[in-house]
Design a protein around this motif. Structure first.
Motif: not given
Length: 452
Positions: A182, A267, A271
């Motif tokens: 992250v 999020v 990634c």
């Protein structure tokens, strides 16, 4: 740590405890078949493969030359069995490429690329080539979001870790399990925008803050990235609400986060950005939450994009017999009710919620009593009751003046309405009418221009 919030909003039952203790596990469709929508964000794509072709995992199978587009890749290696219209989220039929996996797991990834030494243009191209879109639901092409107009200076990138929808916990698990990825993905975004980073998460996930701070410190981003807590309240994760809560800036009607000097990113998206650079991996997998009172074993899973939800039963999860009254693609507040689980997981699918009769609150509408509750909770400071009244009277222009097109369809108004009015549904219909009018006007203008 100080907490931030915005005016309005509601406090529905969170139901996070059903799945937030479940680690993200890998799952695969029982039919070994994926149904991949040709377009999953941005301008329409065209298939680059035909029935009978053999494809490798990561291979581009649909794309467009339009800037506002994101290519689509094969999420499994195998054979293209069909190209046909299939039902997707929203109960619409769109062109899909159906691939039968062959268990070879051959890949066609891009070469790794150092995001901190390459040119910004090359980095943006990598994000586009990887087919990365917003994974919070909107599926807006990420390379476009990270390339704002020259007159828009971006000062902050807000990582939206609020995850305010009830039941959904996949972002919470991602932050807990892979904080390093992250932070890496967020740092790449900061390099491209020249901005400072703020991770904004609700207080119900405060226990993850030490892990994030540890990852920030290990990566030496203490001066670039901070973590801010926002109040646990719905819809805290809405773009404009998050900016108002964290930055104290209210975005005017018709304006975007970039007008406030900010970019909001999900999020899952950061990634995917990390994977695209470190491994050359396109966006071909999606982590999501399976939950709801009718689900016997709520879970967080990672599946190939295009996996039919029905192909995950009963191997991955099961439903309580006779208890499922409603299937939602997404969360119960902003998700879409589906007629069956035979729809594919797309890039923007953050969860699938199976609700019982008690959880759905299915009741008949009563006459509006003009109580004003919908006005008091609206996070956009609109008057939903007046919008709907004008829509019922077929007064689109008046509905627009009351803020029809500014509604974010969060569902707060419907949630508190004592008359059980389907406010959001009526507003969605009204928006579609406005968009149809606009499309007709554009077509007319183009026709007139061509005639000249």
């Amino acid at each position: 740590m100080r907490t931030h919030t915005f005016r309005g909003g509601i406090h529905p039952s969170e139901k996070k405890e059903l799945s937030n203790g479940c680690p993200i596990t890998d799952a695969f469709p029982s039919s070994k078949t994926v149904t991949i929508p040709v377009t999953m964000g941005g301008a329409p794509n065209m298939p680059l493969v035909k029935v009978g072709d053999t494809v490798k995992k990561g291979q581009v199978i649909a794309s467009s030359d339009a800037f506002m587009s994101a290519p689509v890749h094969a999420s499994v290696s195998g054979t293209v069995k069909k190209i046909q219209n299939c039902m997707v989220t929203g109960n619409t039929e769109v062109p899909c490429i159906i691939i039968q996996a062959d268990d070879s797991d051959e890949t066609d990834y891009m070469p790794p690329l150092d995001p901190f030494s390459c040119e910004v243009e090359d980095a943006l191209k990598r994000i586009r080539d990887a087919g990365i879109v917003g994974m919070g639901g909107a599926s807006f092409p990420t390379h476009v979001k990270l390339n704002p107009p020259k007159d828009k200076e971006i000062n902050y990138v807000l990582l939206n870790a609020a995850e305010c929808e009830p039941y959904l916990t996949v972002d919470e698990r991602t932050l807990l399990e892979t904080p390093e990825k992250v932070i890496d993905g967020l740092a790449i975004v900061l390099r491209l925008t020249g901005a400072s980073g703020i991770i904004a998460m609700e207080t119900n996930k405060a226990y993850i803050v030490p892990k994030l701070n540890e990852a920030i410190h290990e990566k030496k981003y203490d001066d670039d990235i901070s973590v801010e807590l926002v109040k646990t309240k719905y819809p805290q994760g809405g773009e404009k609400n998050l900016i108002q809560a964290v930055l104290g800036t209210e975005i005017p009607a018709g304006k975007l986060p970039a007008d406030a000097g900010a970019v909001i990113i999900n999020v899952g998206t950061v990634c995917a950005i990390s994977d695209a650079f470190r491994f050359g991996k396109p966006l071909i997998e999606r982590a999501l939450t399976i939950s709801g009172g009718a689900c016997a074993n709520p879970c967080n899973i990672r599946v190939p994009v295009g996996t039919l939800v029905s192909d995950l039963m009963p191997d991955t999860f099961t439903l309580k017999e006779g208890e499922c009254a409603k299937i939602i693609s997404g969360g119960p507040m902003m998700g879409f009710a589906m007629t069956s689980p035979q729809f594919p997981v797309a890039k923007g699918t953050s969860g699938v919620t199976f609700l019982t009769q008690k959880e759905t609150y299915l009741t008949d509408e009563d006459p509006c009593i003009n109580c004003g509750r919908c006005v008091s909770v609206c996070p956009m400071h609109l008057t939903p009751v007046m919008i709907v009244k004008e829509l019922k009277a077929d007064e689109l222009e008046l509905a627009k003046k009351y803020g029809l097109m500014d509604c974010i369809e969060c569902g707060c108004c419907s949630y508190v309405c004592p008359a059980n009015l389907r406010l959001v549904q009526r507003i969605r219909v009204g928006k579609n009418k406005v968009r149809a009018q606009m499309a007709a006007l554009r077509a007319k203008a183009q026709a007139q221009g061509g005639a000249k």
